[in-house]
Enzyme design. Structure first.
Site, short mmCIF file in Angstrom:
data_model
loop_
_atom_site.label_atom_id
_atom_site.label_comp_id
_atom_site.label_asym_id
_atom_site.label_seq_id
_atom_site.Cartn_x
_atom_site.Cartn_y
_atom_site.Cartn_z
N GLU A 26 0.80 -1.23 0.00
CA GLU A 26 0.00 0.00 0.00
C GLU A 26 0.82 1.27 0.00
O GLU A 26 0.48 2.24 -0.66
CB GLU A 26 -0.93 0.06 1.23
N ASP A 99 -2.01 -5.27 3.34
CA ASP A 99 -2.15 -5.60 4.76
C ASP A 99 -2.94 -6.89 4.99
O ASP A 99 -3.84 -7.24 4.22
CB ASP A 99 -2.83 -4.44 5.50
N ASP A 101 -5.55 -8.11 6.36
CA ASP A 101 -6.92 -8.05 6.86
C ASP A 101 -7.87 -7.90 5.67
O ASP A 101 -7.44 -7.93 4.50
CB ASP A 101 -7.09 -6.91 7.86
N GLU A 103 -9.50 -5.35 4.56
CA GLU A 103 -9.25 -4.15 3.77
C GLU A 103 -8.08 -4.41 2.82
O GLU A 103 -8.11 -4.02 1.65
CB GLU A 103 -8.95 -2.97 4.69
N TYR A 319 1.71 -6.23 12.86
CA TYR A 319 0.60 -5.47 12.29
C TYR A 319 -0.29 -4.90 13.39
O TYR A 319 -0.64 -5.59 14.35
CB TYR A 319 -0.23 -6.37 11.37
N ARG A 321 -3.39 -3.50 13.36
CA ARG A 321 -4.86 -3.59 13.37
C ARG A 321 -5.24 -5.04 13.63
O ARG A 321 -5.24 -5.87 12.74
CB ARG A 321 -5.45 -3.11 12.04
N HIS A 366 -4.53 -13.96 13.35
CA HIS A 366 -3.70 -12.78 13.55
C HIS A 366 -2.96 -12.90 14.88
O HIS A 366 -3.32 -13.68 15.74
CB HIS A 366 -4.56 -11.51 13.58
#
Length: 600
Positions: A26, A99, A101, A103, A319, A321, A366
């Site tokens: 990203e 990432d 997740d 998103e 990470y 989140r 995670h």
């Protein structure tokens, strides 16, 4: 709409260490770190976040055709897509390393569709890692997989739901209240929670009570004891007015104070689990008064990579989140090795500590937020980080090390003291509490200010026995009133949202920022207060959209998104179940919602 093929989650083990590979991430910072770790066979390119989204200025969702979204290239992203497309044409393999997740999965899916790579029969693989280190990235490349379309669908469903609510509710508020307002599916419920708290505060009726404190002395040490009860009645004594307080004060004039009972118990306290997004935001807010937005910005910097000298750039934390408190075996083993060397085996539990996530919908695959290596101590990183980066890194590092250490052990002492009234014959019981550490355990690394015993006024009491006579110094009494529930801070609101199952780790900071930016809430002295505008908007929405503003319903929608992510539900039925009842409420509100004018 998502591709109609079945979601594929298979891993493929390979060794993509040669050839001409393109890796898509990203951000430029992340790209820079990974480029240094992978070397010349890899070209690292940044998408700069999402490249496609629903169009601005129109709904962009065909409700009649299975809620089909119409995506368009975002402003300023055409050149990025063109560059990515060209890089992909010359690559033997394309690795989507956004990432780990939903998103991130959706960003990768949009990149593939926007560049047309899916039509070029390219070798496109998804790689997932939770830390930006050479070992983690190379391991991820060996176990690449197809895009997980269930995760993509879950993200798309959230985006479509939020667009449907925002696109329908915001114009309604412009018409009925004032231009420039916005409403969001989760944001509006967060606002309601704060408005409900404000009502509790306004409706609160304080109750008067009086407290007595005796200052006593023994063994050349003075200490305080608080009036607790009258002998023969174990119920705590409630003194409700000044007359009653003065009567007791009169009774206790010239009274003797004698130790009746001394009780000492050995207590233990276990360390807290490693940080999740929510608990990190709460602790950073409490300790440093960081906003959720600032905490996430700093954590992003630590995750994406820091130049630590000797031409080495590495991600310092995993990470950021996540709602999971689980840890990899590697991380636990490394922490135990560090503790044994640094603090000695007395501080190391016989078995590794494992933690189970309690929050609903948490993704156990995670990890918690932790240092990528506990051997990178905060002191050794100090010259590479700015002040706030260092404060946050030190907090994360300490919590990780502490969570693998032994419990702290301390003695908790309660002393009952009898005060004989010479006037009435009543025997009043005063109590003094104190703590004394026995073994610091994890507290030698990470001290939580709410630890048992820390708030005791008499941390260490004099050594006393039953029937010991105490020297009287003075007796004071104070008028007090019960307090209303406190206004939310960012940390306490995030905690409430998480407990209620509202939102997910990636949404907490944007929710709070939006509420402040739209003037629904003001932040003063670290407290959040709804404005008159926020209160009126919440009142209108709660009256005309009781389902959307319902806490339980919003939490249930999060569960539905989780079910889509795991393949247990499909997008269309979830969207239908939400939208058509919502549409009826919209029609009713346009017809019957009153116009109001807000004057702050």
């Amino acid at each position: 709409m998502p591709l109609k093929t079945k979601s594929k989650k298979n891993s493929k083990s390979s060794s993509p260490m040669t050839g001409n590979h393109l890796v898509v991430v990203e951000s430029p910072a992340k790209a820079k770190t990974i480029a240094k770790l992978l070397g010349k066979n890899y070209k690292i390119a940044a998408s700069m976040g999402h490249v496609r989204d629903l169009p601005k200025g129109k709904l962009g969702i065909d409700v009649e055709k299975s809620f089909s979204p119409s995506y368009s290239v975002m402003k300023g992203k055409a050149a990025i897509i063109k560059e990515l497309k060209a890089l992909g044409e010359n690559a033997s393999s394309i690795y989507l390393a956004t990432d780990p997740d939903r998103e991130g999965e959706a960003i990768s899916w949009h990149v593939v569709n926007a560049t047309g790579w899916d039509k070029q029969k390219k070798n496109i693989r998804r790689v997932v890692f939770h830390e930006i280190t050479e070992t983690a990235i190379k391991e991820a490349l060996k176990h690449s997989r197809d895009l997980d379309l269930d995760l993509v669908d879950a993200q798309q469903t959230r985006r479509i739901l939020d667009r449907l609510v925002g696109y329908e509710l915001s114009p309604l508020l412009w018409r009925k209240v004032q231009r420039g307002l916005s409403a969001g599916r989760v944001q509006s419920v967060a606002l309601r929670i704060m408005v409900d708290r404000e009502r509790e505060i306004e409706a609160f009726v304080p109750i008067e009570y009086w407290s007595f404190t005796a200052l006593l002395k023994a063994e050349m040490k003075s200490f305080e004891a608080s009036l607790h009860s009258i002998k023969g009645n174990k119920t705590k004594l409630v003194i409700s007015n000044e007359a009653a307080a003065k009567a007791i004060d009169e009774e206790l004039k010239g009274a003797d104070y004698t130790v009746a009972k001394v009780k000492t118990d050995e207590k233990t306290r276990a360390p807290a689990p490693p940080f999740t997004t929510s608990t990190l935001q709460q602790d950073a807010a409490r300790r440093f008064r960081f906003s959720a937005k600032k905490t996430m910005m700093l954590a992003q910097q630590l995750y994406e990579g820091i130049d630590i000298g000797s031409k080495e750039t590495v991600g310092l934390i995993t990470y950021m989140r996540t709602d999971s408190v689980s840890l990899s075996t590697y991380a636990i083993d490394e922490a135990r090795t560090f503790i044994s060397k640094q603090y000695g085996k007395d501080y190391l539990p016989d078995r590794p500590r494992t933690y189970k996530t309690k929050s609903k919908g948490a993704q156990e695959a995670h990890e918690a937020i932790r240092p990528t290596s506990v051997f990178r101590s905060p002191d050794s990183m100090e010259r590479h980080l700015n002040r706030d980066q260092l404060r946050l890194y030190r907090l994360i590092w300490k919590r990780m090390v502490a969570c693998q250490m032994k419990n702290s052990i301390y003695y908790r002492t309660t002393i009952d003291i009898e005060s004989n009234s010479s006037n009435s014959g009543n025997i009043y019981i005063f109590q003094a509490h104190g703590t004394q550490p026995k073994f610091s355990g994890f507290l030698s690394v990470y001290s939580d200010t709410t630890d048992d015993g820390e708030d005791d006024e008499n941390s260490k009491l004099p050594k006393l026995n039953s029937n010991d006579k105490l020297e009287y110094i003075n007796l004071t009494h104070d008028q007090k009133f019960t307090q209303p529930p406190p206004r939310f801070t960012e940390g306490s609101l995030i905690k409430t949202l998480e407990e209620e199952g509202i939102g997910r780790p990636s949404t907490y900071a944007p929710i709070l920022s939006t509420l402040v930016d739209r003037s629904y809430v003001v932040k003063s002295d670290n407290k959040l207060s709804p404005t008159l505008l926020g209160i009126e908007v919440a009142n209108l929405l709660t009256k005309f959209f009781p389902t959307v503003m319902d806490i339980a319903f919003t939490a249930k929608m999060e569960d539905e998104l989780d079910f889509i992510a795991t393949g247990k539900r499909k997008m269309e039925p979830v969207l239908e179940g939400f939208y058509f009842p919502f549409k009826k409420h919209i029609e009713n509100a346009h017809e019957n919602m009153p116009r109001i004018k807000i004057e702050e």
